[in-house]
Design an enzyme around this catalytic site. Structure first.
Site, short mmCIF file in Angstrom:
data_model
loop_
_atom_site.label_atom_id
_atom_site.label_comp_id
_atom_site.label_asym_id
_atom_site.label_seq_id
_atom_site.Cartn_x
_atom_site.Cartn_y
_atom_site.Cartn_z
CD GLU A 19 -2.81 1.13 2.43
OE1 GLU A 19 -2.83 0.16 3.22
OE2 GLU A 19 -3.50 2.15 2.59
NE ARG A 45 3.54 -7.95 10.86
CZ ARG A 45 2.94 -7.28 9.88
NH1 ARG A 45 1.94 -7.79 9.22
NH2 ARG A 45 3.33 -6.07 9.56
CE LYS A 49 2.95 0.15 4.91
NZ LYS A 49 2.47 -0.02 3.54
P1 ATP Z 1 2.56 -2.32 8.04
O1 ATP Z 1 1.85 -3.14 9.06
O2 ATP Z 1 4.00 -2.16 8.31
O3 ATP Z 1 1.89 -1.05 7.72
P2 ATP Z 1 1.34 -3.53 5.82
O4 ATP Z 1 1.07 -4.98 5.83
O5 ATP Z 1 0.18 -2.67 6.08
O6 ATP Z 1 2.55 -3.22 6.76
P3 ATP Z 1 1.60 -3.36 3.04
O7 ATP Z 1 2.10 -2.25 2.22
O8 ATP Z 1 0.17 -3.69 2.95
O9 ATP Z 1 2.01 -3.05 4.51
O10 ATP Z 1 2.47 -4.66 2.80
C1 ATP Z 1 2.84 -5.14 1.55
C2 ATP Z 1 3.20 -6.58 1.68
O11 ATP Z 1 4.28 -6.73 2.59
C3 ATP Z 1 2.05 -7.39 2.23
O12 ATP Z 1 1.92 -8.57 1.48
C4 ATP Z 1 2.43 -7.65 3.64
O13 ATP Z 1 1.90 -8.86 4.10
C5 ATP Z 1 3.96 -7.69 3.57
N1 ATP Z 1 4.53 -7.32 4.85
C6 ATP Z 1 4.33 -6.19 5.56
N2 ATP Z 1 4.98 -6.21 6.72
C7 ATP Z 1 5.63 -7.39 6.77
C8 ATP Z 1 6.49 -8.03 7.73
N3 ATP Z 1 6.80 -7.44 8.88
N4 ATP Z 1 6.97 -9.26 7.43
C9 ATP Z 1 6.67 -9.85 6.26
N5 ATP Z 1 5.88 -9.32 5.32
C10 ATP Z 1 5.36 -8.10 5.57
MG MG Z 2 -1.50 -3.84 4.47
#
Ligand code: ATP
Ligand code: MG
Length: 552
Positions: free
Chosen positions: A33, A257, A267
């Site tokens: 995102e 994760r 984020k």
């Molecule tokens: P955050 O919780 O940090 O905001 P998010 O999941 O909302 O992260 P996205 O931009 O939606 O952020 O993530 C893009 C991809 O990265 C998704 O497939 C998500 O599952 C993966 N991802 C995000 N954080 C992690 C993590 N700590 N470990 C592994 N994969 C991750």
């Molecule tokens: Mg997300």
């Protein structure tokens, strides 16, 4: 690594699928995102998704999951692309969920026509109250009785901008008694009069994550849609939408994760650190972002190595940040140029050395014979580290002390003859003699000493600024501690010190990697100017925290 690594559980699934001919080739995607910069957790997901694409001769799409107009920005889109490429990966296609808004709208209409979606006028509080709880079934309200025609008309009016934010939502009609709360008539479209970074003002209704993600996967024919464990409860809805819409059957697989010690990784929290100026920006070298790590001097290869070593888990865990630092060190040891920098100088006068100056060759990197030498000027006045000298040393002190000998790296053996003090009795230097026959590379002195010191020629020393970073948080898991995570910020995570470097440092660029002998690994920071060289300490030579723990 030469030995065959065992397959992780996702690779096992993929190999099975390829073997049984379920797919001819695989297609994965990385779906960020664009609401922040990528962090090391994302790197894990990138290495996994792109790594699978490469390993199985498939492809990987980059898809921006941009269904939330309020938090998204093109600055983030650009940084995400830069970071993925820097990590060493190339996407087959660059897509945006917002490219599918028309298609997703059609999908919603299809569900309405099948009697599987309805427009609900309830407030969000009412909807929450009717949802029940994990132990109590929810109840359906009267809006679920609306006819298909009425729903079609209302949904079109929602799209046309007839209603205000929150006035109506579109819900999937599934089962208000399902033990999985996500299946209790989930909201699939909401009204949001907001400007979108790509579709601008075309839309005032936006699909929810659960109605956009799986369908976007399906539109792209993604075979293996890999996400983190918190999406397990979303999987039935993911499958339900695909089944009811009769579209390409993408399938979701979940892994744990990445969580790192002494780090926050959401984020939202990282944005707070930036906005409230606890750090200088998303690329502050203390940040767990890809851009921060890049600026700090971490190599993409180290990050990939780290992601590979930690493997793919099915259960959440907390990985020790020391492992990442280990990978960084291991790589830098192979590529970094050795340089001598004295941080807290003590002047040494070599009384029997002539007034002239000579140039002594010193290896750029003993780990890499192709790296060659640079020349170190040497004269009768040199600087050594103040704490490499002791007036009254304990036994087994092998550094410089009155009457003792040490080797100056790549130069000569010197012997301390006299301590020099000022009027107050503070040590200001030392007088030494050198042994001409002990020159490194052609030593015929027959003397062997235990200590080797780094040094710089006093007249040629270049003053530099060094930024020494420590962990940004004082506790192992700041994200789960009581209270505000910002209460656990390490107030001493940045220390600025002065250094005196050998003159070859003047040709440094931000691409170069250095080991300052006996100190650590460093790189030139982008804040440097022609007048002032600023170095980031990438990582210390040894794990200082492990030592702290052992000391107790
Ligand atoms: P955050 O919780 O940090 O905001 P998010 O999941 O909302 O992260 P996205 O931009 O939606 O952020 O993530 C893009 C991809 O990265 C998704 O497939 C998500 O599952 C993966 N991802 C995000 N954080 C992690 C993590 N700590 N470990 C592994 N994969 C991750
Ligand atoms: Mg997300």
């Amino acid at each position: 690594m030469s030995e065959e690594k065992s397959l992780n559980f996702i690779e096992e699934i993929i190999e099975e699928h390829l073997k049984e001919g379920k797919y001819q080739s695989i297609l994965t995607r990385f779906p960020p995102e664009p609401n922040g910069y990528l962090h090391i957790g994302h790197a894990k997901s990138i290495c996994l998704n792109f790594g699978l694409g490469i390993k199985y001769n498939g492809k990987t799409n980059l898809r921006f999951d941009d269904t939330n107009p309020v938090t998204e920005d093109t600055e983030y889109v650009d940084s995400i692309k830069e970071d993925i490429q820097w990590l060493g990966f190339n996407w087959a296609n660059e897509f945006y969920a917002s490219d599918y808004f028309d298609k997703l709208y059609e999908f919603a209409v299809t569900l309405i026509k099948k009697g599987l979606a309805y427009v609900d006028d309830s407030t969000s509080e009412e909807i929450a109250a009717q949802k029940g709880s994990p132990t109590q079934p929810g109840t359906r309200n009267i809006y679920a009785e609306r006819t298909i025609e009425e729903n079609l008309q209302l949904f079109e009016e929602m799209k046309a901008g007839k209603y205000t934010d929150g006035e109506k939502v579109l819900r999937a009609k599934i089962d208000m008694t399902d033990p999985n709360m996500h299946m209790r008539d989930p909201i699939i479209y909401r009204i949001k009069h907001a400007h979108h970074h790509r579709t601008e003002d075309k839309w005032c209704i936006y699909p929810m994550y659960d109605f956009a993600h799986g369908q976007s996967d399906s539109i792209e024919n993604i075979t293996h849609s890999i996400c983190t464990l918190e999406f397990i409860p979303h999987r039935p809805l993911y499958d339900w939408c695909i089944e009811k819409l009769e579209i390409f059957p993408s399938r979701q697989y979940e892994f744990a994760r990445l969580n790192l010690t002494y780090t926050v990784m959401s984020k939202r929290k990282l944005l707070q650190l930036v906005n409230e100026e606890h750090v200088t920006g998303w690329d502050d070298p203390r940040m767990p972002t890809i851009s921060g790590m890049r600026r700090r001097g971490y190599a993409a290869a180290s990050i990939r190595d780290f992601c590979d070593r930690i493997g793919i888990a099915k259960r959440d865990n907390l990985i020790d940040v020391s492992l990442l630092e280990f990978c960084v060190r291991e790589h830098l040891n192979k590529v970094a140029y050795r340089r001598m920098v004295v941080f807290d100088p003590l002047k040494i006068t070599i009384t029997n050395y002539p007034e002239s100056k000579e140039l002594l060759p010193s290896e750029n990197n003993p780990e890499d014979i192709t790296s060659g030498n640079r020349e170190m000027p040497f004269s009768k006045e040199i600087l050594i580290e103040r704490d490499d000298f002791m007036e009254n040393p304990p036994k087994k002190y092998f550094r410089l002390a009155p009457g003792q000998m040490v080797r100056l790296k790549s130069a000569y053996i010197i012997k301390c003859e006299e301590v020099v003090k000022d009027a107050e009795g503070n040590i200001t230097g030392a007088k030494c003699t050198y042994i001409p026959k002990s020159k490194s590379g052609s030593d015929t002195s027959g003397i062997s000493v235990k200590g080797t010191l780094h040094w710089v020629n006093a007249a040629d020393a270049v003053e530099i600024e060094v930024r020494e970073y420590d962990r940004l948080f004082k506790v192992e898991n700041p994200g789960v501690e009581e209270g505000d995570f910002k209460d656990y910020i390490n107030a001493n995570s940045l220390k600025i010190v002065k250094g005196f470097a050998e003159p070859s440092i003047l040709s440094a660029t931000t691409k170069d990697r250095f080991q300052f002998l006996r100190k650590g690994y460093y790189c030139l920071d982008k804040d440097s100017t022609a007048e002032k060289f600023i170095f980031n300490r990438t990582v210390t030579l040894k794990d200082a925290w492990a030592k702290e723990v052992k000391k107790g």
